[in-house]
Design a protein around this motif. Structure first.
Motif, short mmCIF file in Angstrom:
data_model
loop_
_atom_site.label_atom_id
_atom_site.label_comp_id
_atom_site.label_asym_id
_atom_site.label_seq_id
_atom_site.Cartn_x
_atom_site.Cartn_y
_atom_site.Cartn_z
N VAL A 73 0.86 -1.18 0.00
CA VAL A 73 0.00 0.00 0.00
C VAL A 73 0.90 1.23 0.00
N ASP A 74 0.71 2.11 -0.99
CA ASP A 74 1.48 3.34 -1.02
C ASP A 74 1.26 4.13 0.26
N GLN A 75 2.30 4.79 0.77
CA GLN A 75 2.20 5.43 2.07
C GLN A 75 1.14 6.52 2.12
N ASP A 76 0.79 7.11 0.99
CA ASP A 76 -0.24 8.16 0.97
C ASP A 76 -1.62 7.63 0.59
N ALA A 79 -5.78 2.46 3.13
CA ALA A 79 -5.90 1.00 3.05
C ALA A 79 -7.36 0.56 3.11
N ARG A 80 -7.71 -0.44 2.29
CA ARG A 80 -9.05 -1.01 2.32
C ARG A 80 -9.24 -1.80 3.60
N LYS A 81 -10.50 -1.98 3.97
CA LYS A 81 -10.81 -2.57 5.28
C LYS A 81 -10.23 -3.97 5.45
N ASP A 82 -10.29 -4.80 4.40
CA ASP A 82 -9.74 -6.14 4.51
C ASP A 82 -8.23 -6.11 4.67
N ARG A 83 -7.59 -5.13 4.05
CA ARG A 83 -6.14 -4.99 4.20
C ARG A 83 -5.79 -4.55 5.62
N VAL A 84 -6.64 -3.72 6.22
CA VAL A 84 -6.41 -3.32 7.61
C VAL A 84 -6.52 -4.52 8.54
N ALA A 85 -7.53 -5.35 8.33
CA ALA A 85 -7.68 -6.55 9.16
C ALA A 85 -6.47 -7.47 9.01
N GLN A 86 -5.99 -7.64 7.79
CA GLN A 86 -4.81 -8.47 7.55
C GLN A 86 -3.58 -7.87 8.24
N TYR A 87 -3.51 -6.55 8.25
CA TYR A 87 -2.39 -5.87 8.91
C TYR A 87 -2.29 -6.28 10.37
N PHE A 88 -3.41 -6.31 11.07
CA PHE A 88 -3.37 -6.68 12.49
C PHE A 88 -3.02 -8.15 12.68
#
Length: 431
Positions: A73-76, A79-88
């Motif tokens: 994900v580009d720093q600017d 992030a999509r919601k599923d990507r946020v969940a995967q992040y955690f």
């Protein structure tokens, strides 16, 4: 179950969202034994209690924990919601967080005649010296009892909304003008629906100004660190969005795009919804909040000499649409073709499982920076827990550090066993 079969842990953390994952990292660093129990999956609310197109409202460089970036994900970008969940999930895996999913905590009670707490879960009993509620404040969808269930109108909460196709054909009334309500209303309008949006008091920061995101401005201006909200703004919602690359919400633009704006939804009778006469006042209050931040940003640039492009057009507020100058105070929903209501009206807390003396007369957590009035019980992820940023991803990480410190200090007191040598009165007298 016999006492030999009861599991023991030093700290029990309830909830494996952003708060629980953050606290687990800090406890792990301190070598404090703990277990994190999550009734569903890690970051479940990001997965199933958000609409399909949701993205984070802050850019990836900011809305994260310090020790892991959003890969891919580009720093600017937002992030999509599923990507946020995967992040955690990825973050928890970094330090092998002791998270158990699919386990619900049903009760926590102080132990009789012994330190700590007795905890009942769907997987058995646990004894813990300390308990941390990391469930946050957004637990049960709150729908005001305005429209009866037998009204013939489809009613759902924003936590249940997924996409426009989910709703029956016809117009939609969206109640609530925070980030969720505005984003859902705009998505519905872009899908061709006739949309009415009930607008209450709100703040609306610029998504970007002079080449910087609003989260950057709040940071350099020290506004994230505000310890308490401004007087009268304790429950004011924030209208901001990262959708479609992020843009500044302007309710006048929403009206120009065909969304009917009305004041707060106050009552319902005989198929008609009554709205407050506060629409213009609410929008102008949001304008004042917006312009104030621009002015603070301009003063910061002037004071520091930082080289950022001027943006005078951002200060221009457009003409009031007719919905502000001639507000709709009553609307027959059937005549207006409205067949469904989306209530973006926030959440209420539910601490039925936490049966300790840690709440005020209204049932809200009684605490100071997450340290509750019940010794050994802590809260994490609450709005304004220690600062304005407490419910944001990065903010909860710092609050978790503080809670871990408090637990570690209490452990130090309990480890002290006292001196084995008696102190006599004559020694004290000669001291």
């Amino acid at each position: 179950m016999s006492s030999q079969e009861v599991e023991a842990t030093e700290v029990l953390v309830v909830g494996a969202g952003q708060a629980g994952v953050a606290l687990s990292e800090h406890l792990t660093k301190r070598g404090i034994s703990h277990v994190v129990l999550e009734r569903d999956r890690i970051a479940e609310r990001w997965r199933t209690e958000r609409w399909d197109s949701l993205v984070a409202n802050g850019p990836a460089w900011h809305d994260r924990f310090p020790n892991l970036e959003f890969e891919g994900v580009d720093q600017d970008e937002f992030a999509r919601k599923d990507r946020v969940a995967q992040y955690f999930e990825d973050y928890a895996a970094q330090f092998n967080a002791p998270i158990r999913t699919g386990v619900e905590v049903t009760s926590v009670r102080r132990r009789e005649g012994a330190p700590g707490f007795d905890v009942e879960t769907s997987a058995g009993a646990i004894q813990a010296n300390y308990v941390v509620s990391a469930t946050g404040a957004f637990q049960l969808p709150a729908i005001p009892p305005i429209v009866p269930e037998n009204s013939g109108i489809t009613q759902i909460h924003s936590a249940q909304y997924k996409n426009p196709e989910q709703l029956p054909a016809g117009g939609v009334l969206v109640v609530g003008a925070g980030s969720s309500g505005v984003q859902i209303a705009e998505e519905l309008r872009r899908a061709g629906r006739e949309v009415t949006l009930a607008v209450g008091p709100h703040d609306r920061p610029p998504q970007r100004y002079r080449g910087r995101n609003f989260v950057w401005w709040l940071g350099v201006l020290g506004l994230w660190e505000a310890a308490t909200p401004a007087e009268g703004a304790e429950h004011v919602t924030i209208a901001v969005t990262g959708a479609r690359g992020g843009y500044t919400i302007d309710f006048r633009n929403l009206a120009h795009d065909g969304i009917r704006l009305v004041g707060r939804a106050n009552a319902f009778a005989d198929g008609k919804m009554q709205f407050g006469s506060d629409l213009a006042a609410n929008i102008r209050r949001g304008d004042a909040n917006y312009l104030d931040l621009l002015e603070q940003a301009d003063e910061y640039v002037k004071r520091t000499g930082i080289d950022l492009p001027e943006e005078p057009e951002a200060h221009i507020i457009g003409a009031d649409p007719e919905c502000m100058t001639n507000p709709t105070l009553e609307l027959d929903l059937a005549e207006a073709g409205i067949t469904s209501i989306v209530w973006a009206t926030g959440f209420r807390t539910n601490y039925d499982w936490l049966q300790v003396d840690a709440f005020d007369e209204q049932g809200r957590p009684a605490h100071k920076k997450g340290v509750s009035t019940e010794a050994g019980v802590y809260f994490l992820g609450l709005p304004w827990q220690s600062r304005r940023g407490s419910t944001f991803i990065w903010g909860v990480w710092h609050d978790a550090n503080y809670i871990a410190d408090q637990i570690d200090m209490q452990r130090g007191y309990l480890r002290y066993e006292g001196s084995s040598r008696p102190v006599y009165d004559e020694e004290l007298a000669s001291a």
